[in-house]
Enzyme design. Structure first.
Site, PDB file in Angstrom:
ATOM      1  N   TYR A  58       0.957  -1.148   0.000  1.00  0.00           N
ATOM      2  CA  TYR A  58      -0.095   0.163   0.083  1.00  0.00           C
ATOM      3  C   TYR A  58       0.768   1.204   0.022  1.00  0.00           C
ATOM      4  O   TYR A  58       1.954   1.410   0.675  1.00  0.00           O
ATOM      5  CB  TYR A  58      -0.854  -0.119   1.077  1.00  0.00           C
ATOM      6  N   GLU A  60      -0.480   4.892  -0.611  1.00  0.00           N
ATOM      7  CA  GLU A  60      -1.176   6.076  -0.585  1.00  0.00           C
ATOM      8  C   GLU A  60      -0.557   7.105  -0.448  1.00  0.00           C
ATOM      9  O   GLU A  60       0.220   7.167   0.283  1.00  0.00           O
ATOM     10  CB  GLU A  60      -2.476   6.096   0.296  1.00  0.00           C
ATOM     11  N   ASP A 204      -5.789  14.339 -24.916  1.00  0.00           N
ATOM     12  CA  ASP A 204      -5.566  12.964 -24.637  1.00  0.00           C
ATOM     13  C   ASP A 204      -5.001  12.085 -25.738  1.00  0.00           C
ATOM     14  O   ASP A 204      -5.636  11.938 -26.954  1.00  0.00           O
ATOM     15  CB  ASP A 204      -7.174  12.349 -24.420  1.00  0.00           C
ATOM     16  N   THR A 230      -2.869   6.537 -21.864  1.00  0.00           N
ATOM     17  CA  THR A 230      -2.696   5.290 -21.626  1.00  0.00           C
ATOM     18  C   THR A 230      -1.446   4.989 -21.707  1.00  0.00           C
ATOM     19  O   THR A 230      -0.633   5.701 -22.481  1.00  0.00           O
ATOM     20  CB  THR A 230      -3.712   4.253 -22.243  1.00  0.00           C
ATOM     21  N   LYS A 233      -1.064   1.283 -25.183  1.00  0.00           N
ATOM     22  CA  LYS A 233      -1.546   1.184 -26.647  1.00  0.00           C
ATOM     23  C   LYS A 233      -0.170   1.260 -27.391  1.00  0.00           C
ATOM     24  O   LYS A 233       0.583   0.488 -27.191  1.00  0.00           O
ATOM     25  CB  LYS A 233      -2.461   2.459 -26.835  1.00  0.00           C
ATOM     26  N   ARG A 239      -1.262  -2.342 -18.828  1.00  0.00           N
ATOM     27  CA  ARG A 239      -2.336  -1.365 -18.954  1.00  0.00           C
ATOM     28  C   ARG A 239      -2.497  -0.538 -17.929  1.00  0.00           C
ATOM     29  O   ARG A 239      -2.489  -0.698 -16.433  1.00  0.00           O
ATOM     30  CB  ARG A 239      -3.382  -2.440 -18.683  1.00  0.00           C
TER      31      ARG A 239
HETATM   32  C1  LIG Z   1      -8.284   4.028 -24.887  1.00  0.00           C
HETATM   33  C2  LIG Z   1      -8.756   5.319 -24.393  1.00  0.00           C
HETATM   34  C3  LIG Z   1      -9.124   5.728 -23.464  1.00  0.00           C
HETATM   35  C4  LIG Z   1      -9.187   5.048 -22.208  1.00  0.00           C
HETATM   36  O1  LIG Z   1      -8.393   4.291 -21.683  1.00  0.00           O
HETATM   37  P1  LIG Z   1      -8.722   3.005 -20.560  1.00  0.00           P
HETATM   38  O2  LIG Z   1      -7.607   2.466 -20.277  1.00  0.00           O
HETATM   39  O3  LIG Z   1      -9.469   1.826 -21.334  1.00  0.00           O
HETATM   40  O4  LIG Z   1      -9.438   3.627 -19.534  1.00  0.00           O
HETATM   41  C5  LIG Z   1      -9.146   7.443 -23.090  1.00  0.00           C
HETATM   42  N1  LIG Z   1      -9.083   8.213 -24.253  1.00  0.00           N
HETATM   43  C6  LIG Z   1      -8.745   7.839 -25.278  1.00  0.00           C
HETATM   44  C7  LIG Z   1      -8.549   8.846 -26.593  1.00  0.00           C
HETATM   45  C8  LIG Z   1      -8.593   6.339 -25.594  1.00  0.00           C
HETATM   46  O5  LIG Z   1      -8.171   6.031 -27.003  1.00  0.00           O
END
Ligand SMILES: *Cc1c(COP(=O)(O)O)cnc(C)c1O
Length: 416
Positions: A58, A60, A204, A230, A233, A239
């Site tokens: 833990y 936090e 994002d 993320t 990807k 993840r």
């Molecule tokens: C995949 C994605 C997310 C979300 O990611 P998670 O890890 O699945 O919550 C947010 N924004 C964009 C543009 C994405 O392609």
């Protein structure tokens, strides 16, 4: 790879049912051509980091100011992840604790806007993400989102419309970034539109983070106040999520993650992130990202030659969005057919899609995972041929396609 097999054996000693499902998933990943644009195949080092004793801890809070004792070693890990992330993207501040991309976005909103505030986001129909104001998502319920879209003819983001609307509505925040947009996004231009109108700018970059790290997509970091992503990807890490920001927002961002929206960080995953960022700082990784784009363009060109139609007419990045209407097959039918021949992809709405969201007229295909396993441009042309045969002569060719998929996977094994 023996440690992967040993891990499954260890699980099997306690829980044969779960072990069997993990084994089947491993076999599926080995034997299928993975074209889901948001997926990848992590390195053994990233995989191993996640399966460590760090999961027991833990922690936090943040390095040096935790709510629990015994955090000296997870502090080291988290600090390594933060410093590498800052170096990789040239960012002033990094928070590596978000459990996912969605968590990162929610915290970013919480950090800089209040419920009811006006925000602009790319619509889901135009390739945006649920967390950019979709009515079903917390973002759409908590904030007053206006959705901008793409030009119905070109399929490109309609920057002029965005500029006009932002000037008119004066939102607090403009959000850019997408999950199904095959072209370069002009972050500099959107940033200017936001800042000229007194709005903050958030990007994002979940899908394209790897391409940004390698320079294959222009970086949003110089133009955005906050950048979320993320790590699993194109970046090819575990993840999870991450937030980068300018120093002036550091405190607010950290506070919005903990205690704002999360409890204890997943330090075993953060270790995987640290390893991922180290890998991403290498020349090999930059070369890998260049290959993703070359493979993506080879796939797009071959699909066009076969008579497929692509949204925006092609690709600049790791993915293409196929409009299946000329082939007379829906997105969901195509996804099912491809599953049956061991090619994995996802149905996706195309602009002004006449089909409902559960059916769609499109298919999204991406090259990050197949490029990791060594597919080259010739292999992508073979994949295009297999997609074409699946769309046009499925009943007659099914067995042959399965054989050809197997040949490609056998030629490029994973986790051997
Ligand atoms: C995949 C994605 C997310 C979300 O990611 P998670 O890890 O699945 O919550 C947010 N924004 C964009 C543009 C994405 O392609």
């Amino acid at each position: 790879m023996s440690f992967i097999q040993e891990g499954i054996s260890l699980v099997a000693q306690t829980d044969p049912e779960v072990a069997q499902s993990i084994q089947r998933e491993l076999d599926r990943q080995k034997g299928n051509i993975e074209l889901i644009a948001s997926e990848n195949i992590v390195s053994p080092a990233v995989l191993a980091a996640m399966g460590t004793v760090l999961t027991n801890k833990y922690a936090e809070g943040y390095s040096g100011r935790r709510y629990y004792g015994g955090c000296e070693y997870v502090d080291e890990v988290e600090t390594l992840a933060i410093e590498r992330a800052k170096k990789l993207f040239g960012a002033e501040h990094a928070n590596v604790q978000p459990h996912s991309g969605a968590q990162a976005n929610l915290a970013a909103y919480m950090a800089v806007i209040d419920p009811g505030d006006k925000v602009f986001g790319l619509s889901l129909a135009a390739g945006g993400h649920l967390t950019h104001g979709a009515p079903a998502n917390a973002s759409g319920k908590l904030y007053d989102f206006t959705q901008y879209g793409t030009d119905p003819v070109t399929g490109l983001i309609d920057y002029d419309f965005l500029a006009e609307k932002v000037a008119e509505e004066k939102p607090k925040l403009v959000v850019a970034g997408a999950s199904a947009y095959p072209r370069i996004i002009d972050f500099e231009r959107i940033g200017r539109i936001a800042h000229d109108n007194g709005a903050l700018f958030m990007v994002d970059m979940a899908h394209i983070a790897g391409l940004v790290a390698s320079g294959d997509h222009p970086s949003p970091v110089p133009y955005a106040d906050i950048v979320t992503t993320t790590t699993h990807k194109t970046l090819r890490g575990p993840r999870g999520g991450m937030i980068l920001c300018r120093s002036e927002f550091a405190k607010k961002i950290d506070h919005a993650i903990f205690p704002g929206t999360q409890g204890g960080p997943l330090e075993h995953v953060i270790a995987g992130k640290a390893v991922c960022f180290l890998e991403a700082l290498s020349d090999d990784f930059r070369e890998y990202q260049h290959r993703i784009v070359r493979n993506s363009k080879a796939l797009a060109d071959a699909l066009l030659e076969k008579g497929f139609s692509l949204v925006t007419g092609g690709t600049d990045n790791h993915m293409s969005l196929i409009d299946l209407r000329p082939m007379g097959v829906t997105g969901i039918d195509m996804q099912h057919r491809l599953d049956s021949v061991r090619i994995t992809a996802n149905k996706n709405a195309v602009p002004n899609d006449p089909q409902k969201a559960s059916v769609t007229s499109g298919l999204r295909v991406g090259t990050p995972a197949v490029t990791t396993r060594g597919f080259n441009e010739d292999d992508m042309r073979e994949v295009a041929e297999l997609i074409y045969l699946t769309a046009s002569r499925y009943d007659e060719k099914k067995n042959e396609i399965i054989e050809r998929v197997k040949a490609l996977c056998d030629a490029h094994p994973i986790y051997e």
